[in-house]
Design a protein around this motif. Structure first.
Motif, PDB file in Angstrom:
ATOM      1  N   ARG A   4       0.837  -1.203   0.000  1.00 61.63           N
ATOM      2  CA  ARG A   4       0.000   0.000   0.000  1.00 61.63           C
ATOM      3  C   ARG A   4       0.870   1.251   0.000  1.00 61.63           C
ATOM      4  O   ARG A   4       0.477   2.288  -0.501  1.00 61.63           O
ATOM      5  CB  ARG A   4      -0.908  -0.003   1.213  1.00 61.63           C
ATOM      6  CG  ARG A   4      -1.936  -1.127   1.132  1.00 61.63           C
ATOM      7  CD  ARG A   4      -2.876  -1.099   2.286  1.00 61.63           C
ATOM      8  NE  ARG A   4      -3.637   0.151   2.219  1.00 61.63           N
ATOM      9  CZ  ARG A   4      -4.356   0.616   3.206  1.00 61.63           C
ATOM     10  NH1 ARG A   4      -4.414  -0.035   4.341  1.00 61.63           N
ATOM     11  NH2 ARG A   4      -5.017   1.746   3.093  1.00 61.63           N
ATOM     12  N   THR A   5       2.038   1.168   0.608  1.00 56.03           N
ATOM     13  CA  THR A   5       2.939   2.314   0.647  1.00 56.03           C
ATOM     14  C   THR A   5       4.326   1.884   0.204  1.00 56.03           C
ATOM     15  O   THR A   5       4.678   0.714   0.277  1.00 56.03           O
ATOM     16  CB  THR A   5       3.037   2.907   2.071  1.00 56.03           C
ATOM     17  OG1 THR A   5       3.552   1.905   2.948  1.00 56.03           O
ATOM     18  CG2 THR A   5       1.689   3.374   2.571  1.00 56.03           C
ATOM     19  N   ARG A   6       5.070   2.846  -0.231  1.00 61.03           N
ATOM     20  CA  ARG A   6       6.472   2.622  -0.604  1.00 61.03           C
ATOM     21  C   ARG A   6       7.298   3.761  -0.047  1.00 61.03           C
ATOM     22  O   ARG A   6       6.827   4.879   0.099  1.00 61.03           O
ATOM     23  CB  ARG A   6       6.641   2.581  -2.117  1.00 61.03           C
ATOM     24  CG  ARG A   6       5.982   1.387  -2.733  1.00 61.03           C
ATOM     25  CD  ARG A   6       6.398   1.253  -4.159  1.00 61.03           C
ATOM     26  NE  ARG A   6       5.698   0.109  -4.727  1.00 61.03           N
ATOM     27  CZ  ARG A   6       5.600  -0.124  -5.995  1.00 61.03           C
ATOM     28  NH1 ARG A   6       6.145   0.700  -6.857  1.00 61.03           N
ATOM     29  NH2 ARG A   6       4.962  -1.165  -6.434  1.00 61.03           N
ATOM     30  N   GLN A   7       8.531   3.463   0.222  1.00 61.11           N
ATOM     31  CA  GLN A   7       9.429   4.465   0.775  1.00 61.11           C
ATOM     32  C   GLN A   7      10.117   5.221  -0.354  1.00 61.11           C
ATOM     33  O   GLN A   7      10.548   4.635  -1.351  1.00 61.11           O
ATOM     34  CB  GLN A   7      10.483   3.790   1.647  1.00 61.11           C
ATOM     35  CG  GLN A   7      11.433   4.759   2.291  1.00 61.11           C
ATOM     36  CD  GLN A   7      12.461   4.048   3.155  1.00 61.11           C
ATOM     37  OE1 GLN A   7      12.739   2.882   2.966  1.00 61.11           O
ATOM     38  NE2 GLN A   7      13.030   4.777   4.087  1.00 61.11           N
ATOM     39  N   ILE A   8      10.191   6.541  -0.191  1.00 62.95           N
ATOM     40  CA  ILE A   8      10.953   7.393  -1.106  1.00 62.95           C
ATOM     41  C   ILE A   8      12.025   8.059  -0.258  1.00 62.95           C
ATOM     42  O   ILE A   8      11.734   8.643   0.780  1.00 62.95           O
ATOM     43  CB  ILE A   8      10.065   8.472  -1.754  1.00 62.95           C
ATOM     44  CG1 ILE A   8       8.992   7.830  -2.622  1.00 62.95           C
ATOM     45  CG2 ILE A   8      10.908   9.443  -2.562  1.00 62.95           C
ATOM     46  CD1 ILE A   8       8.026   8.834  -3.232  1.00 62.95           C
ATOM     47  N   ALA A   9      13.259   7.984  -0.693  1.00 58.78           N
ATOM     48  CA  ALA A   9      14.350   8.583   0.076  1.00 58.78           C
ATOM     49  C   ALA A   9      15.107   9.569  -0.805  1.00 58.78           C
ATOM     50  O   ALA A   9      15.229   9.387  -2.016  1.00 58.78           O
ATOM     51  CB  ALA A   9      15.303   7.498   0.564  1.00 58.78           C
ATOM     52  N   CYS A  10      15.592  10.615  -0.184  1.00 60.46           N
ATOM     53  CA  CYS A  10      16.438  11.562  -0.887  1.00 60.46           C
ATOM     54  C   CYS A  10      17.409  12.174   0.114  1.00 60.46           C
ATOM     55  O   CYS A  10      17.182  12.130   1.320  1.00 60.46           O
ATOM     56  CB  CYS A  10      15.620  12.658  -1.577  1.00 60.46           C
ATOM     57  SG  CYS A  10      14.758  13.750  -0.448  1.00 60.46           S
ATOM     58  N   TYR A  11      18.492  12.707  -0.395  1.00 56.66           N
ATOM     59  CA  TYR A  11      19.487  13.340   0.453  1.00 56.66           C
ATOM     60  C   TYR A  11      19.413  14.843   0.247  1.00 56.66           C
ATOM     61  O   TYR A  11      19.355  15.321  -0.874  1.00 56.66           O
ATOM     62  CB  TYR A  11      20.885  12.820   0.107  1.00 56.66           C
ATOM     63  CG  TYR A  11      21.057  11.375   0.477  1.00 56.66           C
ATOM     64  CD1 TYR A  11      20.839  10.376  -0.475  1.00 56.66           C
ATOM     65  CD2 TYR A  11      21.388  11.008   1.766  1.00 56.66           C
ATOM     66  CE1 TYR A  11      20.964   9.041  -0.140  1.00 56.66           C
ATOM     67  CE2 TYR A  11      21.519   9.672   2.107  1.00 56.66           C
ATOM     68  CZ  TYR A  11      21.312   8.693   1.153  1.00 56.66           C
ATOM     69  OH  TYR A  11      21.430   7.376   1.495  1.00 56.66           O
ATOM     70  N   VAL A  12      19.374  15.551   1.358  1.00 56.59           N
ATOM     71  CA  VAL A  12      19.334  17.009   1.320  1.00 56.59           C
ATOM     72  C   VAL A  12      20.367  17.531   2.303  1.00 56.59           C
ATOM     73  O   VAL A  12      20.783  16.825   3.218  1.00 56.59           O
ATOM     74  CB  VAL A  12      17.929  17.555   1.679  1.00 56.59           C
ATOM     75  CG1 VAL A  12      16.894  17.129   0.647  1.00 56.59           C
ATOM     76  CG2 VAL A  12      17.502  17.113   3.061  1.00 56.59           C
ATOM     77  N   PRO A  13      20.784  18.772   2.146  1.00 56.36           N
ATOM     78  CA  PRO A  13      21.720  19.348   3.113  1.00 56.36           C
ATOM     79  C   PRO A  13      21.109  19.343   4.518  1.00 56.36           C
ATOM     80  O   PRO A  13      19.885  19.417   4.678  1.00 56.36           O
ATOM     81  CB  PRO A  13      21.926  20.778   2.614  1.00 56.36           C
ATOM     82  CG  PRO A  13      21.539  20.751   1.168  1.00 56.36           C
ATOM     83  CD  PRO A  13      20.482  19.704   1.047  1.00 56.36           C
ATOM     84  N   ALA A  14      21.953  19.259   5.519  1.00 63.94           N
ATOM     85  CA  ALA A  14      21.500  19.212   6.914  1.00 63.94           C
ATOM     86  C   ALA A  14      20.597  20.400   7.237  1.00 63.94           C
ATOM     87  O   ALA A  14      19.580  20.258   7.924  1.00 63.94           O
ATOM     88  CB  ALA A  14      22.692  19.171   7.859  1.00 63.94           C
ATOM     89  N   GLN A  15      20.957  21.573   6.728  1.00 65.60           N
ATOM     90  CA  GLN A  15      20.167  22.774   6.986  1.00 65.60           C
ATOM     91  C   GLN A  15      18.746  22.622   6.423  1.00 65.60           C
ATOM     92  O   GLN A  15      17.764  23.031   7.055  1.00 65.60           O
ATOM     93  CB  GLN A  15      20.852  23.990   6.382  1.00 65.60           C
ATOM     94  CG  GLN A  15      20.146  25.291   6.675  1.00 65.60           C
ATOM     95  CD  GLN A  15      20.906  26.483   6.103  1.00 65.60           C
ATOM     96  OE1 GLN A  15      21.920  26.343   5.440  1.00 65.60           O
ATOM     97  NE2 GLN A  15      20.409  27.677   6.362  1.00 65.60           N
ATOM     98  N   THR A  16      18.619  22.025   5.251  1.00 65.87           N
ATOM     99  CA  THR A  16      17.311  21.804   4.643  1.00 65.87           C
ATOM    100  C   THR A  16      16.507  20.805   5.464  1.00 65.87           C
ATOM    101  O   THR A  16      15.317  21.013   5.710  1.00 65.87           O
ATOM    102  CB  THR A  16      17.475  21.298   3.193  1.00 65.87           C
ATOM    103  OG1 THR A  16      18.216  22.256   2.450  1.00 65.87           O
ATOM    104  CG2 THR A  16      16.133  21.054   2.529  1.00 65.87           C
ATOM    105  N   ALA A  17      17.148  19.736   5.886  1.00 65.67           N
ATOM    106  CA  ALA A  17      16.466  18.724   6.705  1.00 65.67           C
ATOM    107  C   ALA A  17      15.977  19.329   8.017  1.00 65.67           C
ATOM    108  O   ALA A  17      14.842  19.074   8.445  1.00 65.67           O
ATOM    109  CB  ALA A  17      17.400  17.551   6.973  1.00 65.67           C
ATOM    110  N   ASP A  18      16.814  20.132   8.645  1.00 64.65           N
ATOM    111  CA  ASP A  18      16.433  20.771   9.907  1.00 64.65           C
ATOM    112  C   ASP A  18      15.272  21.743   9.703  1.00 64.65           C
ATOM    113  O   ASP A  18      14.334  21.789  10.511  1.00 64.65           O
ATOM    114  CB  ASP A  18      17.615  21.500  10.524  1.00 64.65           C
ATOM    115  CG  ASP A  18      18.715  20.559  10.971  1.00 64.65           C
ATOM    116  OD1 ASP A  18      19.847  21.042  11.178  1.00 64.65           O
ATOM    117  OD2 ASP A  18      18.451  19.348  11.119  1.00 64.65           O
ATOM    118  N   ALA A  19      15.324  22.514   8.635  1.00 68.34           N
ATOM    119  CA  ALA A  19      14.257  23.477   8.344  1.00 68.34           C
ATOM    120  C   ALA A  19      12.942  22.756   8.060  1.00 68.34           C
ATOM    121  O   ALA A  19      11.873  23.178   8.512  1.00 68.34           O
ATOM    122  CB  ALA A  19      14.647  24.361   7.169  1.00 68.34           C
TER     123      ALA A  19
END
Length: 95
Positions: A4-19
């Motif tokens: 029913r669901t699937r995982q989507i992963a991506c890498y972003v800068p730490a600042q973007t992840a924190d924001a």
């Protein structure tokens, strides 16, 4: 059996992840749900800035409020609201 669901992963800068984590907290949801909602809005052709109420969030808010209202410790509800106001203030969403 079909997933029913699937995982989507991506890498972003730490600042973007924190924001983005801060954005999700400010909207009272998890990173996963906030990201899912943004993806669904993009696919549906809706603008990303959407102030519509998420039915899942509304259900959770209603359920928690009902549980706190029926809890034998009546001070628990007031304490929960106090902590919530403090967190809003810490996140810069209120004064």
């Amino acid at each position: 059996m079909k997933q029913r669901t699937r995982q989507i992963a991506c890498y972003v800068p730490a600042q973007t992840a924190d924001a983005f984590a801060q954005y999700a907290r400010a909207h009272g949801t998890s990173i996963s749900i906030a990201l899912s909602m943004l993806i669904e809005q993009v696919i549906a052709g809706k603008p990303l800035a959407n102030d519509q109420v998420d039915p899942r969030t509304l259900f959770i808010e209603t359920a928690v409020d009902a549980l706190l209202g029926k809890h034998p410790d009546k001070a628990l509800r007031a304490y929960t609201h106090e902590v919530y106001r403090d967190r809003l203030r810490e996140a810069g969403l209120t004064r």
